[in-house]
Design a protein around this motif. Sequence first.
Motif, PDB file in Angstrom:
ATOM      1  N   LYS A 199      -6.215  -6.849  -1.117  1.00 40.90           N
ATOM      2  CA  LYS A 199      -6.320  -5.573  -1.830  1.00 40.90           C
ATOM      3  C   LYS A 199      -7.615  -5.455  -2.626  1.00 40.90           C
ATOM      4  O   LYS A 199      -8.151  -4.344  -2.783  1.00 40.90           O
ATOM      5  CB  LYS A 199      -5.111  -5.407  -2.749  1.00 40.90           C
TER       6      LYS A 199
ATOM      7  N   TYR B  24      -6.864   4.512   0.354  1.00 44.04           N
ATOM      8  CA  TYR B  24      -6.383   4.685   1.734  1.00 44.04           C
ATOM      9  C   TYR B  24      -6.957   5.969   2.333  1.00 44.04           C
ATOM     10  O   TYR B  24      -7.435   5.995   3.468  1.00 44.04           O
ATOM     11  CB  TYR B  24      -4.854   4.723   1.738  1.00 44.04           C
TER      12      TYR B  24
ATOM     13  N   TYR C   7      -1.760   1.786   9.346  1.00 44.09           N
ATOM     14  CA  TYR C   7      -1.410   1.069   8.111  1.00 44.09           C
ATOM     15  C   TYR C   7      -1.249  -0.425   8.339  1.00 44.09           C
ATOM     16  O   TYR C   7      -1.559  -1.246   7.473  1.00 44.09           O
ATOM     17  CB  TYR C   7      -0.137   1.662   7.509  1.00 44.09           C
TER      18      TYR C   7
ATOM     19  N   TRP D 169     -10.259  -3.473  -0.823  1.00 45.75           N
ATOM     20  CA  TRP D 169      -9.947  -2.152  -0.280  1.00 45.75           C
ATOM     21  C   TRP D 169     -10.937  -1.066  -0.708  1.00 45.75           C
ATOM     22  O   TRP D 169     -11.133  -0.091   0.007  1.00 45.75           O
ATOM     23  CB  TRP D 169      -8.526  -1.748  -0.669  1.00 45.75           C
TER      24      TRP D 169
ATOM     25  N   LEU E 116       0.836  -1.196   0.000  1.00 47.22           N
ATOM     26  CA  LEU E 116       0.000   0.000   0.000  1.00 47.22           C
ATOM     27  C   LEU E 116       0.871   1.246   0.000  1.00 47.22           C
ATOM     28  O   LEU E 116       2.057   1.206   0.326  1.00 47.22           O
ATOM     29  CB  LEU E 116      -0.942   0.015   1.207  1.00 47.22           C
TER      30      LEU E 116
ATOM     31  N   ARG F  69      -4.418  -2.296   7.836  1.00 46.52           N
ATOM     32  CA  ARG F  69      -4.876  -2.389   6.449  1.00 46.52           C
ATOM     33  C   ARG F  69      -4.259  -3.584   5.729  1.00 46.52           C
ATOM     34  O   ARG F  69      -4.895  -4.207   4.867  1.00 46.52           O
ATOM     35  CB  ARG F  69      -4.494  -1.092   5.729  1.00 46.52           C
TER      36      ARG F  69
ATOM     37  N   THR G  15       0.235   5.306   1.400  1.00 43.51           N
ATOM     38  CA  THR G  15      -0.730   6.100   2.170  1.00 43.51           C
ATOM     39  C   THR G  15      -1.307   7.255   1.359  1.00 43.51           C
ATOM     40  O   THR G  15      -2.272   7.882   1.804  1.00 43.51           O
ATOM     41  CB  THR G  15      -0.087   6.644   3.448  1.00 43.51           C
TER      42      THR G  15
ATOM     43  N   GLN H  28      -1.562   8.754   9.150  1.00 46.90           N
ATOM     44  CA  GLN H  28      -1.540   7.623   8.208  1.00 46.90           C
ATOM     45  C   GLN H  28      -0.776   6.424   8.773  1.00 46.90           C
ATOM     46  O   GLN H  28      -1.175   5.277   8.581  1.00 46.90           O
ATOM     47  CB  GLN H  28      -0.889   8.051   6.893  1.00 46.90           C
TER      48      GLN H  28
ATOM     49  N   GLU I 146      -9.356   6.605   5.824  1.00 46.47           N
ATOM     50  CA  GLU I 146      -8.924   7.376   6.981  1.00 46.47           C
ATOM     51  C   GLU I 146      -9.724   8.665   7.150  1.00 46.47           C
ATOM     52  O   GLU I 146      -9.920   9.129   8.275  1.00 46.47           O
ATOM     53  CB  GLU I 146      -7.431   7.645   6.951  1.00 46.47           C
TER      54      GLU I 146
END
Length: 803
Positions: A501, A131, A493, A504, A124, A496, A126, A489, A135
């Motif tokens: 993926k 992403y 992480y 996501w 990933l 995550r 950020t 961030q 957040e």
Amino acid sequence: MQVYNAHQIEAKWQTLWEQSGVFEPHADFSKPKKYILSMFPYPSGAIHMGHVRNYAIGDALARYYRQMGYNVLHPMGFDAFGMPAENAAIQYGIHPKKWTYENMESMRAQFQVLGFSFSKSRELATCDPTYTKIEQGFFLEMYQRGLVYQKEAWLNWCPKDHTVLANEQVVEGKCWRCDTPVVQKQMPQYYLKITQYAEELLSELKSLEGHWPSQVLRMQENWIGKSEGLSFHFELTSESATLLKTHAKIEVFTTRIDTLFGVTFLALAPGHSIVNALLQGGHLDDKSAQAIRAMQNTSARARSMEKKGVLLPLHAMHPLTQERIPIYVANFVLESYGSGALMGVPAHDLRDGEFATLLNIPIKSVINEEGFLEQSGEFDGLTPERARELLSDLFEQRAIGKRITHYRLQDWGISRQRYWGALIPMVRCETCGLVPEKRENLPILLPEDVNIDGEGNPLEKHARFKACKCPKCNAPAQRECDTMDTFFQSSWYFLRYTTPKELWEQEAFEPAALAYWLGVDEYIGGVEHAILHLLYARFFTKVLRDLGYLKLDEPFNCLTTQGMVLKGGAKMSKSKGNVVSPQEILSKYGADIARLYIHFVAPPSKELDWNDQALEGSARFLKRFYEKSFLAQPYTQRPKAENLNPTEKEARAKVHTALQKCHAIFEKKQPGYPFNTLIAACMEALNALEKTTNPTLWSEAYYILTHILEPLIPHVCSEIAQRLFGCVNFAPQEVDSSALEQDQIEIAITINGKKRGSLVVDKDIERADLLEQSRAQVHKWLEGKTLLKEVVVPAKLVNFVLK
């Protein structure tokens, strides 16, 4: 016998690993798991030796646990937002997004060349929109829970560039870029209520004892800074209250109320509301006003360098004696800590004493040499502990004070006045005020058509971006231009990574995957992250737990903090001219030699001082290890002890001792992952093997040694294993305890602590015989010398102490 060709072998295996996807985690949640994580890097474009060391440690653990049959999650990503990308835009005229993604591609290639076994399907960045969307959603949920608020705060401000500066960008009181003197400016900032979790963050450190370095636990404990004491106030004298009109008292907090009778002054922070009232009312002479404004325009860090103070035209009344107490502005008092005011007891506080001496303030001792109160009225003769108890009772009975628990920890300011970051999803409406964005409008993404010239936040000049509709009343409004602190961030992480993926876009985390993989079994990173990053990650975990996303209290089961990489005793830096480039090492030696050296020269927790001779030594061993493998044959069975001579038994014992050490280190039966001792054991085993020619012994030895060393030097071990054993999947090896039970042992012979020889002797040899044989072994060093002492360490060594 073939000559070792690092680049050919490494390129072959890196290609095979990428094609096979062997490093990807499995969806079979019935298997035992290990989540091994190294702290992700900022995408600067070029990794340094600190990165290599960090990731080599994590990679060794991930590879070992794959050998042991675990389902392993070993991901990597990029902490991709931040100021350096904007600096690059200014310096090179390249867009921060382009600069960042190009750097990520460059670093991926470097990870590949080093043979790190990262999962590529979970990578990933950020700065990716998926992403940011999640957040920003977390931010809105925190806002709804009352965990986000906005207030005015003092910030470092560059009046030329019109931008807020981080403390690290203030050099000797000036802007790092244009050398303009920095001033302190009050601006609205968004804060997260981390203080709401202060007690839990503190108390749960106990659950990490034995799993985290004690140094890190102490640093976190001190940063949170719990103290129990009394909050009370000093009334201003009537003339002082009349002068101010807006204030009648000064609130303070103390853990030492027993020293109350020793108070000889009060000290206010430069930004205290009383100080600003005096300035705005014109109640100070020019010299005092200028001195105070200079303090206000100096960062807290710079203010701590030298104590300064200004006497104010105010007095307060002692709450018990009614004595008049002078009031000062003191540059070491912080607006953000407590009430921004303190009672000065110079006889019993070092900082207060230095300030009093500087400004000729009286010093009054109220605790004698025997440790009892004096000059304290009715409390004379009491111990400080008893006096604290009685004085606290008295203040509470009179309703002029209250026992409270105070924390040094402050709420976390997350606002950043810069472009390259995750936008704060808030809107300003003239009618509705500050309004959160609607969830369905997320993510709020950065406009790419910006002019980054270093003068302020470019988003503030982007009219089309700023203009929006109020989510509440639909009237014209303005979008928030602040972006989030990058710690926001990096605080989640690791959560995550647990989710595939392909999911996501739809959700923050896949619940079953999250429950299976958490917590992180081993987290590896620099000790410089011991406070803020780890504290914020712990805070985020608790908040997301309370928001219903998680079911755990602490994110990182175990923590390893690696030491810095030095050269010549100093931290590597371009300014010192002592940087060792990983690319140079890889070009000359290859990845495995670089990795072997990193593991061999120092254990992970210790500083690594670069040593070119030790690097050459690592290269010689690895080449010898590869080339001697051609003496082995495919492994079919273990050698039988009755068929081995003493030298062969000793060699086999060395091999199984190394295997025993391997399991002890990786399973943390030996703290700190001392891979250097494991490599040394393998070197001893190879040395012992070279004294033998038994092909069966060599085959078993290489089967075990490639298993042991594969986590550390994976390319060459995979090459040997494929050629000798037709496999690269290393099955767990078991120690043959009978191989460790030797009739004979090797004894080192040293003179004044320096090894000069060795003997293989019966393990029950008499002391006199051992000494006689040892003297014969090193007789040439003993001749003509005065022998002071003969030291025998059973089963290990004989040391001759000579004059």
